[in-house]
Design a protein around this motif. Structure first.
Motif, PDB file in Angstrom:
ATOM      1  N   CYS A  53      21.800  10.816  71.088  1.00 43.02           N
ATOM      2  CA  CYS A  53      20.875  11.656  71.455  1.00 43.02           C
ATOM      3  C   CYS A  53      21.124  12.856  72.263  1.00 43.02           C
ATOM      4  N   ASP A 190       7.136   3.257  68.657  1.00 46.28           N
ATOM      5  CA  ASP A 190       8.782   3.614  68.375  1.00 46.28           C
ATOM      6  C   ASP A 190       9.817   2.638  68.530  1.00 46.28           C
ATOM      7  N   PHE A 203      14.307  11.725  65.328  1.00 51.04           N
ATOM      8  CA  PHE A 203      14.108  11.377  66.602  1.00 51.04           C
ATOM      9  C   PHE A 203      15.510  11.978  67.213  1.00 51.04           C
ATOM     10  N   PHE A 204      15.476  13.096  68.332  1.00 53.38           N
ATOM     11  CA  PHE A 204      16.740  13.617  68.685  1.00 53.38           C
ATOM     12  C   PHE A 204      17.550  13.887  67.461  1.00 53.38           C
ATOM     13  N   ASN A 264       6.993  11.908  66.893  1.00 54.54           N
ATOM     14  CA  ASN A 264       8.485  11.386  67.504  1.00 54.54           C
ATOM     15  C   ASN A 264       8.839  12.836  68.287  1.00 54.54           C
ATOM     16  N   GLU A 268       9.932  12.605  72.195  1.00 55.06           N
ATOM     17  CA  GLU A 268      11.402  13.276  72.639  1.00 55.06           C
ATOM     18  C   GLU A 268      11.089  14.064  73.579  1.00 55.06           C
ATOM     19  N   LYS A 269      10.141  14.971  73.626  1.00 55.58           N
ATOM     20  CA  LYS A 269       9.832  16.121  74.826  1.00 55.58           C
ATOM     21  C   LYS A 269       9.681  15.380  76.192  1.00 55.58           C
ATOM     22  N   VAL A 271      10.821  12.240  76.977  1.00 54.29           N
ATOM     23  CA  VAL A 271      12.005  11.551  77.101  1.00 54.29           C
ATOM     24  C   VAL A 271      13.084  12.659  77.868  1.00 54.29           C
ATOM     25  N   ARG A 272      13.212  13.645  77.458  1.00 51.89           N
ATOM     26  CA  ARG A 272      14.086  14.814  78.043  1.00 51.89           C
ATOM     27  C   ARG A 272      13.882  14.970  79.408  1.00 51.89           C
ATOM     28  N   PRO A 275      15.787  11.452  80.954  1.00 50.66           N
ATOM     29  CA  PRO A 275      16.333  10.234  79.852  1.00 50.66           C
ATOM     30  C   PRO A 275      16.573   9.057  80.504  1.00 50.66           C
ATOM     31  N   TYR A 278      13.805   6.069  79.515  1.00 45.71           N
ATOM     32  CA  TYR A 278      13.603   5.555  78.102  1.00 45.71           C
ATOM     33  C   TYR A 278      14.007   4.183  77.858  1.00 45.71           C
TER      34      TYR A 278
END
Length: 296
Positions: A53, A190, A203-204, A264, A268-269, A271-272, A275, A278
């Protein structure tokens, strides 16, 4: 006759639920360090996920994230003692909730509400805190293989809920019935459950088998989808639980696959942003498109 470990497990988690945040954090640091050192299979999964990712990050950065992830993961498990057996006043002081008005406003408008809760490490904290304010809140429950663990988790996660948890084995019918009664549902979208009912959605930038259920339920029930993001503050030991604005026009005119890709991308937004928060110990990419090699 199998050993009944429920009394011992309950005593342990009750202990963690009644000690101070600082003492629980010290225990979490020790457990996180040990887990990172000894759980080689899970360490491999986390390392593989982060490399997939975040290929543009340096290996040293990813290794630092890996160590912090195990630290936070261990803390989130110990904190279940607080969620399940701690004093309600302590829970309210430790779990900081914002954006609850998005849920109450939608319910006041007579909307069917689907809470979209990605697998951040604070997901159990979010479920507990929301069930203290939003009643009834209906959620899935995955039965555990060990009956003692199953009993403990079922008791803990039902603590503040006025609605029974719905076994994942029973499918989504229970969630649909709850929505039709005007009860909000707490849905984790997810995880990789295989390709049945799913599609390979990025996803990523990695094809990930993702259930289409979120978009299907939202369309079939005309439900508003409200994301919930939860994070654990490693310094304070407190949780920040954010109820976000409802997803606009979801799924709208999109196909189920397009809407799921949009979901997704939203996950992802967030999670970034951090990181380490998650749930990377899950084999998110275990199901592969035909012809592609296994990842783990």
């Amino acid at each position: 006759m199998s050993f009944n470990s429920y009394p011992l497990l309950k005593s342990i988690f009750t202990y963690f639920g009644r000690i101070s945040v600082r003492r629980r954090q010290r225990w979490g640091a020790v457990l996180g360090w040990l887990t990172h050192k000894l759980a080689s299979r899970r360490r491999h999964i986390v390392r593989t996920n982060l490399a997939l990712c975040f290929p543009d990050e340096s290996e040293s950065t990813r290794r630092a994230w890996e160590r912090q992830h195990f630290r936070l993961l261990a803390q989130s498990y110990l904190d279940r003692g607080l969620l399940w057996f701690g004093l309600p006043s302590t829970i309210l002081n430790t779990l900081e909730l914002t954006g609850e008005e998005y849920i109450t406003h939608a319910l006041e408008q007579g909307r069917r509400v689907m809470l979209l809760v990605p697998h951040f490490l604070g997901m159990d904290a979010a479920g507990t805190r929301l069930s203290m304010s939003i009643s009834p809140l209906v959620a899935f429950y995955t039965p555990q293989r060990d009956p003692s663990v199953d009993k403990l988790m079922l008791e803990g996660r039902s603590r503040f809920s006025t609605a029974p948890l719905i076994s994942r084995k029973d499918g989504i019918r229970g969630l649909m019935r709850a929505l039709q009664k005007g009860q909000p549902i707490y849905y984790l979208p997810d995880m990789d459950f295989g390709i049945k009912g799913a599609a390979f959605v990025p996803f990523f930038n990695v094809p990930a088998a993702t259930l289409l259920t979120t978009a299907q339920i939202a369309r079939n029930q005309d439900a508003v989808v409200i994301p919930v993001i939860s994070r654990l503050n490693a310094q304070s030991g407190h949780y920040q639980i954010q109820v976000l604005e409802p997803m606009a026009d979801f799924p709208g005119q999109d196909s189920l696959e397009e809407a799921t890709a949009r979901m997704n991308a939203l996950i992802e937004k967030y999670v970034r942003q951090d990181p380490t928060q998650y749930y990377w110990v899950h084999r998110r990419f275990k199901t592969r498109p035909e012809g592609q090699a296994r990842i783990y």
